[in-house]
Design a protein around this motif. Structure first.
Motif, PDB file in Angstrom:
ATOM      1  N   MET A   1     -67.017  33.938 -45.857  1.00 60.83           N
ATOM      2  CA  MET A   1     -65.695  34.182 -45.269  1.00 60.83           C
ATOM      3  C   MET A   1     -64.773  33.025 -45.614  1.00 60.83           C
ATOM      4  O   MET A   1     -65.123  31.865 -45.434  1.00 60.83           O
ATOM      5  N   SER A   2     -63.609  33.323 -46.145  1.00 60.73           N
ATOM      6  CA  SER A   2     -62.660  32.285 -46.548  1.00 60.73           C
ATOM      7  C   SER A   2     -61.981  31.672 -45.331  1.00 60.73           C
ATOM      8  O   SER A   2     -62.064  32.186 -44.220  1.00 60.73           O
ATOM      9  N   ALA A   3     -61.278  30.570 -45.573  1.00 61.70           N
ATOM     10  CA  ALA A   3     -60.568  29.904 -44.482  1.00 61.70           C
ATOM     11  C   ALA A   3     -59.572  30.841 -43.824  1.00 61.70           C
ATOM     12  O   ALA A   3     -59.458  30.913 -42.601  1.00 61.70           O
ATOM     13  N   ALA A   4     -58.830  31.589 -44.650  1.00 64.21           N
ATOM     14  CA  ALA A   4     -57.800  32.470 -44.103  1.00 64.21           C
ATOM     15  C   ALA A   4     -58.411  33.577 -43.254  1.00 64.21           C
ATOM     16  O   ALA A   4     -57.994  33.834 -42.127  1.00 64.21           O
ATOM     17  N   THR A   5     -59.457  34.222 -43.795  1.00 66.05           N
ATOM     18  CA  THR A   5     -60.035  35.343 -43.055  1.00 66.05           C
ATOM     19  C   THR A   5     -60.774  34.880 -41.811  1.00 66.05           C
ATOM     20  O   THR A   5     -60.870  35.615 -40.840  1.00 66.05           O
ATOM     21  N   ALA A   6     -61.326  33.654 -41.819  1.00 62.27           N
ATOM     22  CA  ALA A   6     -61.995  33.141 -40.623  1.00 62.27           C
ATOM     23  C   ALA A   6     -61.029  33.061 -39.455  1.00 62.27           C
ATOM     24  O   ALA A   6     -61.369  33.394 -38.317  1.00 62.27           O
ATOM     25  N   GLN A   7     -59.803  32.638 -39.716  1.00 57.90           N
ATOM     26  CA  GLN A   7     -58.823  32.495 -38.646  1.00 57.90           C
ATOM     27  C   GLN A   7     -58.232  33.840 -38.226  1.00 57.90           C
ATOM     28  O   GLN A   7     -57.805  34.008 -37.093  1.00 57.90           O
ATOM     29  N   GLU A   8     -58.200  34.793 -39.145  1.00 59.52           N
ATOM     30  CA  GLU A   8     -57.586  36.088 -38.861  1.00 59.52           C
ATOM     31  C   GLU A   8     -58.602  37.157 -38.483  1.00 59.52           C
ATOM     32  O   GLU A   8     -58.224  38.292 -38.173  1.00 59.52           O
ATOM     33  N   ASP A   9     -59.870  36.829 -38.498  1.00 60.33           N
ATOM     34  CA  ASP A   9     -60.943  37.781 -38.244  1.00 60.33           C
ATOM     35  C   ASP A   9     -60.751  38.466 -36.882  1.00 60.33           C
ATOM     36  O   ASP A   9     -60.713  37.788 -35.849  1.00 60.33           O
ATOM     37  N   PRO A  10     -60.665  39.805 -36.836  1.00 66.26           N
ATOM     38  CA  PRO A  10     -60.481  40.498 -35.559  1.00 66.26           C
ATOM     39  C   PRO A  10     -61.667  40.337 -34.616  1.00 66.26           C
ATOM     40  O   PRO A  10     -61.498  40.410 -33.393  1.00 66.26           O
ATOM     41  N   ILE A  11     -62.857  40.112 -35.156  1.00 61.86           N
ATOM     42  CA  ILE A  11     -64.024  39.881 -34.297  1.00 61.86           C
ATOM     43  C   ILE A  11     -63.857  38.579 -33.527  1.00 61.86           C
ATOM     44  O   ILE A  11     -64.122  38.506 -32.316  1.00 61.86           O
ATOM     45  N   VAL A  12     -63.390  37.530 -34.207  1.00 60.90           N
ATOM     46  CA  VAL A  12     -63.157  36.245 -33.534  1.00 60.90           C
ATOM     47  C   VAL A  12     -62.118  36.410 -32.432  1.00 60.90           C
ATOM     48  O   VAL A  12     -62.291  35.914 -31.312  1.00 60.90           O
ATOM     49  N   LYS A  13     -61.063  37.131 -32.729  1.00 63.56           N
ATOM     50  CA  LYS A  13     -60.016  37.358 -31.719  1.00 63.56           C
ATOM     51  C   LYS A  13     -60.562  38.121 -30.521  1.00 63.56           C
ATOM     52  O   LYS A  13     -60.278  37.792 -29.366  1.00 63.56           O
ATOM     53  N   ALA A  14     -61.364  39.148 -30.786  1.00 61.73           N
ATOM     54  CA  ALA A  14     -61.926  39.945 -29.690  1.00 61.73           C
ATOM     55  C   ALA A  14     -62.888  39.123 -28.834  1.00 61.73           C
ATOM     56  O   ALA A  14     -62.907  39.241 -27.602  1.00 61.73           O
ATOM     57  N   LEU A  15     -63.671  38.266 -29.468  1.00 62.19           N
ATOM     58  CA  LEU A  15     -64.665  37.479 -28.735  1.00 62.19           C
ATOM     59  C   LEU A  15     -64.040  36.436 -27.821  1.00 62.19           C
ATOM     60  O   LEU A  15     -64.700  35.952 -26.892  1.00 62.19           O
ATOM     61  N   GLN A  16     -62.779  36.082 -28.055  1.00 61.74           N
ATOM     62  CA  GLN A  16     -62.118  35.102 -27.187  1.00 61.74           C
ATOM     63  C   GLN A  16     -62.066  35.557 -25.733  1.00 61.74           C
ATOM     64  O   GLN A  16     -61.960  34.743 -24.820  1.00 61.74           O
ATOM     65  N   GLU A  17     -62.134  36.860 -25.514  1.00 61.71           N
ATOM     66  CA  GLU A  17     -62.038  37.410 -24.155  1.00 61.71           C
ATOM     67  C   GLU A  17     -63.331  37.281 -23.365  1.00 61.71           C
ATOM     68  O   GLU A  17     -63.326  37.459 -22.142  1.00 61.71           O
ATOM     69  N   PHE A  18     -64.442  36.989 -24.041  1.00 69.55           N
ATOM     70  CA  PHE A  18     -65.741  37.110 -23.392  1.00 69.55           C
ATOM     71  C   PHE A  18     -66.488  35.789 -23.284  1.00 69.55           C
ATOM     72  O   PHE A  18     -66.289  34.872 -24.082  1.00 69.55           O
ATOM     73  N   THR A  19     -67.372  35.705 -22.291  1.00 69.10           N
ATOM     74  CA  THR A  19     -68.236  34.540 -22.129  1.00 69.10           C
ATOM     75  C   THR A  19     -69.494  34.718 -22.979  1.00 69.10           C
ATOM     76  O   THR A  19     -69.793  35.811 -23.471  1.00 69.10           O
ATOM     77  N   THR A  20     -70.246  33.637 -23.104  1.00 73.47           N
ATOM     78  CA  THR A  20     -71.523  33.733 -23.812  1.00 73.47           C
ATOM     79  C   THR A  20     -72.465  34.699 -23.091  1.00 73.47           C
ATOM     80  O   THR A  20     -73.268  35.385 -23.733  1.00 73.47           O
ATOM     81  N   CYS A  21     -72.365  34.764 -21.772  1.00 68.10           N
ATOM     82  CA  CYS A  21     -73.201  35.701 -21.014  1.00 68.10           C
ATOM     83  C   CYS A  21     -72.844  37.148 -21.362  1.00 68.10           C
ATOM     84  O   CYS A  21     -73.732  38.010 -21.475  1.00 68.10           O
ATOM     85  N   ASP A  22     -71.565  37.433 -21.522  1.00 63.20           N
ATOM     86  CA  ASP A  22     -71.135  38.773 -21.922  1.00 63.20           C
ATOM     87  C   ASP A  22     -71.718  39.141 -23.285  1.00 63.20           C
ATOM     88  O   ASP A  22     -72.162  40.272 -23.506  1.00 63.20           O
ATOM     89  N   VAL A  23     -71.702  38.172 -24.200  1.00 61.48           N
ATOM     90  CA  VAL A  23     -72.242  38.424 -25.538  1.00 61.48           C
ATOM     91  C   VAL A  23     -73.737  38.707 -25.460  1.00 61.48           C
ATOM     92  O   VAL A  23     -74.249  39.649 -26.084  1.00 61.48           O
ATOM     93  N   SER A  24     -74.450  37.912 -24.675  1.00 57.88           N
ATOM     94  CA  SER A  24     -75.891  38.117 -24.541  1.00 57.88           C
ATOM     95  C   SER A  24     -76.217  39.464 -23.911  1.00 57.88           C
ATOM     96  O   SER A  24     -77.167  40.142 -24.321  1.00 57.88           O
ATOM     97  N   ASP A  25     -75.441  39.873 -22.903  1.00 60.73           N
ATOM     98  CA  ASP A  25     -75.668  41.183 -22.283  1.00 60.73           C
ATOM     99  C   ASP A  25     -75.583  42.299 -23.317  1.00 60.73           C
ATOM    100  O   ASP A  25     -76.409  43.217 -23.350  1.00 60.73           O
ATOM    101  N   ALA A  26     -74.586  42.204 -24.185  1.00 67.15           N
ATOM    102  CA  ALA A  26     -74.408  43.229 -25.213  1.00 67.15           C
ATOM    103  C   ALA A  26     -75.556  43.194 -26.220  1.00 67.15           C
ATOM    104  O   ALA A  26     -76.066  44.248 -26.638  1.00 67.15           O
ATOM    105  N   LEU A  27     -75.984  42.002 -26.605  1.00 70.29           N
ATOM    106  CA  LEU A  27     -77.051  41.894 -27.595  1.00 70.29           C
ATOM    107  C   LEU A  27     -78.397  42.357 -27.032  1.00 70.29           C
ATOM    108  O   LEU A  27     -79.234  42.888 -27.776  1.00 70.29           O
TER     109      LEU A  27
END
Length: 227
Positions: A1-27
């Motif tokens: 992933m390039s520098a530009a896409t890392a900052q614009e990645d929609p997954i990164v933006k979506a994950l900002q809303e959640f805690t690590t516990c939320d991520v673990s629950d989903a996984l």
């Protein structure tokens, strides 16, 4: 992933809303082992296990090995190639007493747009890290530099978590999420499936919390809202 896409990645933006516990629950729902939790890694900077600091980004991995490892030393310093938006994940052999990361590394990473570092081992210059306000998650602190024992043999390669508790691998581009609860790795191929599960779980838990505060039992609320 390039520098530009890392900052614009929609997954990164979506994950900002959640805690690590939320991520673990989903996984866990996706049957990914341990919900992606990486044991033994806790927040040291900008505060020690306190505050609302959160890091989210694709992993930029660094692998330290013993000096007698047959692989050649990496030809340049890894810190000069950190992509903007990345989380640096530094791996070293288990039970290494020397620190493998220091304050100047964070200064360079911050200047490059890195969002934080996860050190699977010891780091040093804690006062400098906190002065920079740079997020650091690690196993412990130390004082000695690594050169007498270790060398960097790989950059942006898969690395194993240094613990007997788990069999976990962090790959370049996997998403790393860190907050006061710890550090989680979200495999890149599961990210798009995991986000909707997080949203659904958080919505259900918020409804449960309201009803539990009104007197509903946990069992009843769970049965009503967690389908």
């Amino acid at each position: 992933m390039s520098a530009a896409t890392a900052q614009e990645d929609p997954i990164v933006k979506a994950l900002q809303e959640f805690t690590t516990c939320d991520v673990s629950d989903a996984l866990i729902k996706l049957k990914y082992r341990n919900g992606g939790f990486l044991s033994g890694l806790t927040m040291w900077s900008p505060q020690r296990q306190d505050g609302d600091t959160k890091i989210v980004g694709p992993a930029y991995t660094v692998q330290y090995v013993p000096l007698d490892d047959p692989r050649p030393k990496h030809p340049s310093h890894y810190i000069d190639s950190v992509p903007a938006g990345a989380v640096i994940f530094v791996s070293c052999p288990p039970k290494t007493p020397n620190a493998v990361y220091g304050g100047l590394m964070s200064a360079r990473a911050k200047a490059s747009g890195g969002v934080g570092s996860v050190i699977d081992g010891r780091f040093r210059d804690l006062q400098e890290q906190r002065g920079l306000g740079f997020p650091i998650f690690a196993r412990d602190v130390g004082t000695a530099p690594p050169a007498e024992l270790l060398k960097v043999a790989g950059v942006n390669v898969p690395v194993k978590l240094q613990t007997d508790e788990q069999d976990m691998t962090v790959r370049p581009g996997d998403y790393l999420i860190g907050d006061v609860n710890g550090v989680v790795v979200l495999p890149m191929e599961l990210a798009e499936q995991a986000i909707p599960l997080m949203k659904k779980q958080v919505e259900a838990d918020e409804k449960m919390a309201v009803e539990i505060a009104k007197g509903m039992s946990f069992s009843e609320a769970s049965k009503k809202f967690r389908l």
